[in-house]
Write an enzyme that holds these catalytic residues in place. Structure first.
Site, short mmCIF file in Angstrom:
data_model
loop_
_atom_site.label_atom_id
_atom_site.label_comp_id
_atom_site.label_asym_id
_atom_site.label_seq_id
_atom_site.Cartn_x
_atom_site.Cartn_y
_atom_site.Cartn_z
CG ASP A 47 -36.98 9.30 -50.13
OD1 ASP A 47 -37.75 9.43 -49.82
OD2 ASP A 47 -36.82 9.01 -50.81
CB CYS A 68 -36.07 0.76 -55.81
SG CYS A 68 -37.96 0.07 -56.33
CG HIS A 102 -36.81 4.08 -53.52
ND1 HIS A 102 -36.55 4.52 -54.31
CD2 HIS A 102 -36.99 2.89 -53.00
CE1 HIS A 102 -37.83 3.57 -54.98
NE2 HIS A 102 -38.34 2.78 -53.91
CE LYS A 110 -42.57 3.49 -49.95
NZ LYS A 110 -42.75 2.66 -50.31
N1 PLP Z 1 -38.07 6.55 -51.43
C1 PLP Z 1 -37.95 5.46 -50.49
C2 PLP Z 1 -36.65 5.45 -49.42
C3 PLP Z 1 -39.10 4.35 -50.56
O1 PLP Z 1 -38.84 3.66 -49.23
C4 PLP Z 1 -39.94 3.97 -51.74
C5 PLP Z 1 -40.55 2.86 -52.34
O2 PLP Z 1 -40.44 2.05 -51.02
C6 PLP Z 1 -40.04 5.91 -52.59
C7 PLP Z 1 -38.42 6.45 -52.62
C8 PLP Z 1 -40.88 5.59 -53.86
O3 PLP Z 1 -42.61 5.86 -53.17
P1 PLP Z 1 -43.35 5.67 -54.02
O4 PLP Z 1 -43.38 4.35 -55.56
O5 PLP Z 1 -44.48 5.65 -53.59
O6 PLP Z 1 -43.10 7.42 -55.11
#
Ligand code: PLP
Length: 407
Positions: free
Chosen positions: A203, A365, A132, A229
């Site tokens: 992550d 993203c 991401h 989440k």
């Molecule tokens: N990493 C992964 C794999 C994600 O799916 C997401 C959000 O969709 C994030 C990071 C970013 O999370 P946040 O926007 O809650 O910081």
């Protein structure tokens, strides 16, 4: 008298999973709409909503500061939640748990407080191409600031062996891809990373929801996830870091209770975890997370996971009836990504939205991964144990209706 251990055993034995009862705990599912966008954010159980309302309606107070009844109570809740999160991910100490705004902020904190002072020109940060943007951009930014290089990696262990070297300082990888649902082998990766004296950043934004994680056993140096989440409020995240690393890191934001003493010329930082928590914490978020975690604790996660695998297999078998469908995700994953060869993903999203089906489409993203997959975006449905076969059947009907419009 029942000992703590026996009580834990008793709790474990009392755990169960019933899909209908689980679903009934979500007020958002009391209407005709179908929610298949949980990888973006999970729906919230009533127990979490009630706890947040209770805090705002009756127990509003700031934590770690005032000394009145509600303030002491909420301070205690924050301590308990920190311990519960430490137990959830098997951290050795609760002071290794830092409250942030989300996964994104947690990884930026590591990049700026750990990596920036450490990296030298020519040093390397290996980042998997599954990531991401939140686990790529912080590394690109810090690489620019220090002269280090970001190295693209396929998330394959053999490729990592050939990329890693004495120049590697950090390896950053996801626990579960938000596009393909793929889960890299963290145990093997961790072993290789540490044999090469680098550190491992994971992550956990998607992984924490579906896979138990043991940061201690896996020897993970930093782990990040977002509360929203995991059935909890938005605006709250967790950064886990090994105490030895967190202690040597410099602070990245100032103010509030992150300090012990200050004058106009110098300051002394507070001890862990407070040195990284400048300003008022997201108290309502933490109260909500605590409620979500206790609510989650009553369900048997193995049974819930098996239910989800079956549901995912059912969804995939139903989707296979469409001739021109192309899948990008791994079988059995709660994340199912696909495209129809002749219809734009966003057209599908709009036509499904009109039929009260919530899904996600686009780059998710993850632009570099989209390039690798050879597309500009995908259609993603993401499942939770509150979904059921009827949701999938409604999705298939809605997809048929949408495709008919294009035909
Ligand atoms: N990493 C992964 C794999 C994600 O799916 C997401 C959000 O969709 C994030 C990071 C970013 O999370 P946040 O926007 O809650 O910081």
């Amino acid at each position: 008298m029942v000992t703590g251990m026996e009580l834990q055993d008793l709790n474990l034995r009392n755990k169960y999973f019933d899909a209908e009862q689980f679903r009934a705990d979500f007020p958002a599912l009391n209407n005709q709409s179908v929610y298949l966008d949980s990888a973006a954010t999970a729906l919230k159980p009533q127990a979490m909503i009630d706890a947040t309302i209770q805090y705002y309606a009756h127990n509003t107070a700031t934590a770690e500061r005032s000394l009145h009844h509600n303030a002491l109570q909420v301070t205690q809740t924050i301590h308990t939640t920190r311990e519960n999160v430490a137990n959830l991910i098997h951290a050795k100490h609760s002071h290794e748990i830092i409250w942030t705004r989300g996964t994104t902020e947690s990884i930026n904190l590591i990049a700026q407080s750990y990596a920036r002072p450490l990296l030298q020109p020519g040093d390397e940060i290996i980042v998997s191409e599954l990531e991401h943007h939140s686990n790529l951009l912080p590394w690109l930014i810090v690489a620019k600031q220090t002269g280090a290089k970001v190295i693209q990696w396929s998330a394959d262990i053999d490729e990592l062996s050939s990329l890693i070297s004495s120049r590697t300082k950090i390896v950053a990888v996801t626990q579960m891809s938000n596009v393909t649902g793929f889960c890299p082998d963290l145990a093997q990766i961790s072993q290789l990373v540490h044999q090469n004296n680098a550190i491992l950043v994971v992550d956990g934004a998607q992984g924490i929801v579906h896979q138990p994680i043991n940061v201690d056993k896996l020897n993970i140096d930093f782990y990040a996830f977002s509360a929203h989440k995991l059935y909890a409020p938005t605006g709250l995240g967790v950064l886990y870091g090994k105490a030895t690393l967190l202690e040597q890191m410099s602070v990245w934001q100032g103010g509030g209770k992150m300090l012990k003493t200050t004058t106009f010329s110098e300051f002394q930082v507070a001890q862990l975890p407070y040195k990284f928590e400048a300003g008022t914490q997201n108290i309502a978020g933490i109260v909500g997370l605590n409620a979500s975690l206790s609510w989650l604790n009553k369900w048997d996660e193995v049974q819930a996971d098996n239910y989800l695998i079956q549901l995912s297999n059912y969804a995939r078998s139903q989707l296979k009836q469409f001739d021109d469908i192309q899948f990008y995700s791994v079988e059995g994953s709660p994340i199912i990504s696909f495209n129809f060869k002749h219809i734009h993903h966003n057209d599908i999203a709009i036509l499904l939205g009109d039929q009260n089906i919530a899904i996600r489409t686009g780059e998710l993203c993850a632009q570099p991964l989209m390039n690798k997959l050879g597309c500009h975006g995908v259609i993603r449905i993401s499942l939770m144990p509150y979904n059921n076969q009827q949701d999938i059947d409604k999705l298939i009907t809605a997809l048929n209706n949408a495709i008919e419009i294009f035909a």
